[in-house]
Scaffold this motif. Sequence first.
Motif: not given
Length: 99
Positions: A14-30
């Motif tokens: 669950a923590a990994v999923f939250r981190r993945l979602v956070q990472h995608l949110d921090e990299n909206k240009e992707v």
Amino acid sequence: MSVPTDETAQTIEAAVFRRLVQHLDENKEVQNIDLMNLAGFCRNCLSKWYVAAAEEEGVDVDYEAARERVYGMPYGKWKARYQAEASPEQLAAFGEKRT
């Protein structure tokens, strides 16, 4: 090295999923098409997987609610703010992966 219990493994996952979602949110240009071309999944795929996992647990999660969880806002709002038009090169690469 210790092996986590099922409960601990779920907490870690669950923590990994939250981190993945956070990472995608921090990299909206992707863009989603970039993710699809490079990794074979995108934010929408994560949303679909979220719905499927909820269903496996007997929980009814609406796809749009799942997308809001993954995108951090309603999908239409994210799309209007951050989604760029796919380039011909991106579309060609996506098409090649599909064949």
